[in-house]
Design an enzyme around this catalytic site. Structure first.
Site, PDB file in Angstrom:
ATOM      1  N   GLU A  62      46.486   9.200   6.532  1.00 50.25           N
ATOM      2  CA  GLU A  62      47.633   7.539   6.491  1.00 50.25           C
ATOM      3  C   GLU A  62      49.055   8.729   6.966  1.00 50.25           C
ATOM      4  O   GLU A  62      49.195   9.434   6.993  1.00 50.25           O
ATOM      5  CB  GLU A  62      47.627   6.624   5.426  1.00 50.25           C
ATOM      6  CG  GLU A  62      48.064   7.644   4.321  1.00 50.25           C
ATOM      7  CD  GLU A  62      49.078   8.460   4.111  1.00 50.25           C
ATOM      8  OE1 GLU A  62      49.801   7.879   4.596  1.00 50.25           O
ATOM      9  OE2 GLU A  62      49.293   9.413   3.668  1.00 50.25           O
ATOM     10  N   GLU A 112      48.071  12.679   5.336  1.00 48.64           N
ATOM     11  CA  GLU A 112      48.252  12.285   6.856  1.00 48.64           C
ATOM     12  C   GLU A 112      46.412  12.956   6.739  1.00 48.64           C
ATOM     13  O   GLU A 112      45.654  12.639   7.681  1.00 48.64           O
ATOM     14  CB  GLU A 112      48.580  13.809   7.043  1.00 48.64           C
ATOM     15  CG  GLU A 112      50.338  13.253   7.776  1.00 48.64           C
ATOM     16  CD  GLU A 112      50.599  15.287   8.419  1.00 48.64           C
ATOM     17  OE1 GLU A 112      49.692  15.451   8.755  1.00 48.64           O
ATOM     18  OE2 GLU A 112      52.073  14.942   7.927  1.00 48.64           O
TER      19      GLU A 112
END
Length: 354
Positions: free
Chosen positions: A176, A319
């Site tokens: 994310e 991430e």
């Protein structure tokens, strides 16, 4: 749309535990003392169960990094402004972010999914456009999104997992990107898991003590303002979540429906996983929690779920970086299961008395 959402949940079946005996017997027959490869054996067994195959394969891996902006960023809960969200997406698209490095290292393909970034991106081979809206509402003042918007984000994530399955991916990972998204994640945990806000709220991007206290107060205000909407897992997601978190939840549901295991990243991705598990508890059979985040509260969340993550490296980037690294451990476990010789086939003496 609600019918498709209910059909998605109904499509998820438990892992195939009928294979457990045969898989465990094979693990015990490998040329090693029984249990000597520890958690790798546990991982291999769970992978067999999830994929319903005594000959599991991992030929292709993919990580989807879901991105979205958050209205609560206006409350000053992050050390960085919201403009960093699209800037980091561009960094990922150019191949220079940490997740790009780690995905290349482990041989995983990467897709960056725009679920709700407050920016219009040009087309790019790595970018998947699934924008529901340009950022959520400010949860400190009202709901993040409507239930229909939450369902739309869930279905978009589920569709991506189904597409990955159709393309031949055997292992998926979540990631994310979204400035201020530790705030909605903590709010979701506080309601869905009953974990105190003070115990799960951390520094996110590196805020100081004064801003940390302010962040806790913002989360408590958000939970209070939206308490009337938080009566179901879907209602809680819509009231307190983010588009990227909803996308991750849908991605997990869609993967589980296809019997594809998912490696969950850290603090934010775990919030998406919690939402998915509250919507459909059996998705837990398909989840591998990659690492114990250094973000305060992740340990409490993992304990509440009864989960022991694969790695503990003090990561707190997000991430999908932890998911990428854990993929190597899962792949090693599957290779061990498939490629090691067995006592039955090799000229190796077993333990005396057996």
């Amino acid at each position: 749309m609600k019918e498709k959402f209910l059909a998605l949940i109904a499509a998820v079946s438990p892992a195939d535990h009928s294979l457990s005996g045969a898989a465990q017997a094979h693990l015990d027959d490998l040329t090693k003392p029984q249990g000597s490869l520890g958690r790798l054996e546990e991982i291999a067994l769970r992978f067999v169960q999830a994929t319903a195959s005594l000959s599991p394969v991992i030929n292709r891996k993919k990580i989807c990094c879901f991105a979205g902006d958050h209205g609560v960023a206006r409350e000053g809960v992050s050390a960085f402004p919201s403009e960093v969200t699209p800037q980091m997406v561009y960094t990922m698209l150019s191949g220079g972010a940490a997740i790009n490095v780690f995905a290349r290292h482990v041989g995983a393909d990467l897709a960056v999914v725009d679920m709700g970034v407050n920016h219009d991106f040009p087309d790019h081979p790595v970018l998947v456009k699934r924008k529901v809206a340009k950022g959520t509402g400010n949860i400190a003042a009202g709901p993040a999104m409507s239930e229909n918007e939450a369902i739309g984000a869930i279905l978009a994530g589920a569709a991506l997992a189904a597409e990955a399955h159709a393309e031949g991916y055997h292992l998926l990972g979540t990631g994310e990107m979204g400035i201020a998204n530790t705030t909605p994640a903590a709010a979701l945990y506080s309601v869905l898991l009953g974990v105190p806000v003070d115990g799960i709220t951390g520094r996110g991007t590196g805020i100081d003590d004064e801003r940390l206290q302010h962040k806790k107060e913002v989360i408590k205000r958000a939970v209070g303002v939206n308490s009337g909407l938080c009566t179901t897992p879907l209602g809680t997601l819509a009231a307190l979540g983010g588009y990227e978190i909803a996308g991750i939840a849908g991605f997990i549901l869609g993967a589980a429906a296809c019997r594809v295991p998912v490696v969950v990243d850290g603090f934010i991705s775990s919030a998406g996983a919690v939402v998915a598990m509250k919507l459909c508890p059996v998705v837990a059979d398909y989840l591998f929690f990659s690492h114990l985040s250094n973000e305060q509260g992740h340990r409490a969340v993992m304990q509440a779920l009864g989960v022991r993550p694969i790695l503990d490296l003090d990561l707190r980037l997000g991430e999908g970086t932890g998911a990428a690294l854990a993929m190597q451990m899962i792949e090693a476990a599957v290779k061990m299961y498939n490629e090691m010789a067995t006592f039955s086939s090799a000229s190796v003496s077993e333990k005396e008395g057996e």
